[in-house]
Design a protein around this motif. Structure first.
Motif, PDB file in Angstrom:
ATOM      1  N   THR A 161       0.848  -1.191   0.000  1.00 50.08           N
ATOM      2  CA  THR A 161       0.000   0.000   0.000  1.00 50.08           C
ATOM      3  C   THR A 161       0.879   1.235   0.000  1.00 50.08           C
ATOM      4  OG1 THR A 161      -1.699  -1.179   1.242  1.00 50.08           O
ATOM      5  CG2 THR A 161      -1.838   1.222   1.206  1.00 50.08           C
ATOM      6  N   TRP A 162       0.634   2.086  -0.972  1.00 56.72           N
ATOM      7  CA  TRP A 162       1.377   3.344  -1.105  1.00 56.72           C
ATOM      8  C   TRP A 162       0.536   4.453  -0.478  1.00 56.72           C
ATOM      9  CZ3 TRP A 162       0.871   6.607  -6.033  1.00 56.72           C
ATOM     10  CH2 TRP A 162       1.611   7.791  -5.917  1.00 56.72           C
ATOM     11  N   GLY A 186      -3.752   9.640  -1.511  1.00 57.84           N
ATOM     12  CA  GLY A 186      -4.251   8.718  -0.501  1.00 57.84           C
ATOM     13  C   GLY A 186      -3.591   7.355  -0.639  1.00 57.84           C
ATOM     14  N   ALA A 187      -4.224   6.366  -0.050  1.00 52.04           N
ATOM     15  CA  ALA A 187      -3.663   5.008  -0.059  1.00 52.04           C
ATOM     16  C   ALA A 187      -4.001   4.312  -1.372  1.00 52.04           C
ATOM     17  CB  ALA A 187      -4.207   4.214   1.113  1.00 52.04           C
ATOM     18  N   THR A 188      -2.975   3.769  -2.009  1.00 51.61           N
ATOM     19  CA  THR A 188      -3.132   3.054  -3.281  1.00 51.61           C
ATOM     20  C   THR A 188      -2.376   1.741  -3.194  1.00 51.61           C
ATOM     21  OG1 THR A 188      -3.179   5.187  -4.430  1.00 51.61           O
ATOM     22  CG2 THR A 188      -2.886   3.219  -5.775  1.00 51.61           C
ATOM     23  N   VAL A 207       8.713   1.791  -7.241  1.00 49.44           N
ATOM     24  CA  VAL A 207       7.698   1.854  -8.284  1.00 49.44           C
ATOM     25  C   VAL A 207       6.732   2.996  -8.018  1.00 49.44           C
ATOM     26  CG1 VAL A 207       5.775   0.603  -9.339  1.00 49.44           C
ATOM     27  CG2 VAL A 207       7.910  -0.589  -8.831  1.00 49.44           C
ATOM     28  N   ALA A 208       6.389   3.218  -6.753  1.00 50.78           N
ATOM     29  CA  ALA A 208       5.442   4.289  -6.410  1.00 50.78           C
ATOM     30  C   ALA A 208       6.016   5.668  -6.709  1.00 50.78           C
ATOM     31  CB  ALA A 208       5.072   4.190  -4.928  1.00 50.78           C
ATOM     32  N   ALA A 209       7.323   5.833  -6.557  1.00 55.35           N
ATOM     33  CA  ALA A 209       7.937   7.139  -6.806  1.00 55.35           C
ATOM     34  C   ALA A 209       7.875   7.523  -8.281  1.00 55.35           C
ATOM     35  CB  ALA A 209       9.387   7.128  -6.329  1.00 55.35           C
ATOM     36  N   ASP A 210       7.774   6.541  -9.165  1.00 58.68           N
ATOM     37  CA  ASP A 210       7.715   6.822 -10.605  1.00 58.68           C
ATOM     38  C   ASP A 210       6.297   6.943 -11.132  1.00 58.68           C
ATOM     39  OD1 ASP A 210      10.468   6.782 -10.759  1.00 58.68           O
ATOM     40  OD2 ASP A 210      10.565   4.650 -11.259  1.00 58.68           O
ATOM     41  N   GLN A 237       5.990   6.278   1.262  1.00 57.14           N
ATOM     42  CA  GLN A 237       5.938   5.260   2.305  1.00 57.14           C
ATOM     43  C   GLN A 237       5.033   4.122   1.858  1.00 57.14           C
ATOM     44  OE1 GLN A 237       4.658   7.187   5.878  1.00 57.14           O
ATOM     45  NE2 GLN A 237       6.660   8.116   6.265  1.00 57.14           N
ATOM     46  N   ALA A 238       5.543   2.907   2.010  1.00 56.80           N
ATOM     47  CA  ALA A 238       4.776   1.725   1.645  1.00 56.80           C
ATOM     48  C   ALA A 238       4.548   0.882   2.892  1.00 56.80           C
ATOM     49  CB  ALA A 238       5.507   0.911   0.591  1.00 56.80           C
ATOM     50  N   THR A 239       3.330   0.398   3.022  1.00 56.45           N
ATOM     51  CA  THR A 239       2.974  -0.436   4.169  1.00 56.45           C
ATOM     52  C   THR A 239       2.265  -1.693   3.667  1.00 56.45           C
ATOM     53  OG1 THR A 239       0.893   0.772   4.437  1.00 56.45           O
ATOM     54  CG2 THR A 239       2.767   1.521   5.744  1.00 56.45           C
ATOM     55  N   ASP A 240       2.064  -2.627   4.572  1.00 54.91           N
ATOM     56  CA  ASP A 240       1.339  -3.867   4.275  1.00 54.91           C
ATOM     57  C   ASP A 240       1.907  -4.581   3.040  1.00 54.91           C
ATOM     58  OD1 ASP A 240      -0.317  -3.276   6.403  1.00 54.91           O
ATOM     59  OD2 ASP A 240      -1.771  -2.229   5.144  1.00 54.91           O
TER      60      ASP A 240
END
Length: 196
Positions: free
Chosen positions: A27-28, A34-36, A103-106, A116-119
């Protein structure tokens, strides 16, 4: 040892199959969007995975059709391809959060703040890729051993020459007389045009 290519080809196939599969998901949390939920494939986890698989595949083909020096180079290329492919798999297994964050930063819409990535969850595909890299490495070791035990050109010829030298007395006595030609007849004072 003659089946080194089988292990290397199997490992290369596992690397290529796992490269398109989902390795890590997480989860990003973005302050604006928001959370993705993000899924990271093997190719996204590291570009060296595909490069290592292609290098290993080319090395297998070269080692099968090439000569003895080419087989040695193929063994080194297989070892290098194994290392390149194992890097993203190890990174994803040891730090899956980092793969999701990269991957989320791009992604479009990222605010540029700290990602920040969780789960995060890891699938079985990084393990499959790591197994493929180990099989390619095993193929490299067996290919090197096969190269080591393959006789060099001329090695058997030298032994055969020694054997011929030892049996020279016997072979010279049992040899058939060499047929003479017209020049030999002339040098011995015989006319080669006259039948005996």
């Amino acid at each position: 040892m003659k089946r080194w290519w089988l292990w290397a080809a199997l490992g290369t196939a596992l690397l290529l199959i796992s490269s398109g599969q989902a390795w890590v998901s997480g989860t990003w949390n973005d302050p604006v969007i928001g959370a993705t939920r993000i899924t990271v494939t093997g190719t996204q986890a590291g570009a060296t995975l595909t490069a290592g698989a292609l290098l290993a595949g080319a090395a297998v083909l070269a080692g099968l059709v090439g000569s003895r020096p080419v087989r040695l180079a193929a063994a080194w290329c297989l070892a290098g391809g194994s290392g390149l492919a194992a890097l993203p798999a190890l990174r994803s297994l040891l730090r899956p959060q980092g793969a999701v964050e990269a991957v989320a930063a791009d992604r479009p819409g990222a605010t540029g703040l700290t990602v920040q990535a969780t789960d995060t969850t890891i699938t079985a595909w990084p393990w499959v890729a790591l197994l493929g890299a180990l099989l390619v490495l095993l193929g490299a070791l067996l290919c090197g051993l096969h190269w080591w035990h393959t006789p060099r050109r001329g090695a058997t010829g030298a032994r055969g020459g020694e054997r011929d030298g030892q049996d020279g007395a016997q072979s010279s006595s049992t040899r058939e007389p060499r047929p003479t030609d017209a020049w030999d007849d002339l040098s011995h004072g015989r006319d080669p045009t006259v039948d005996d």
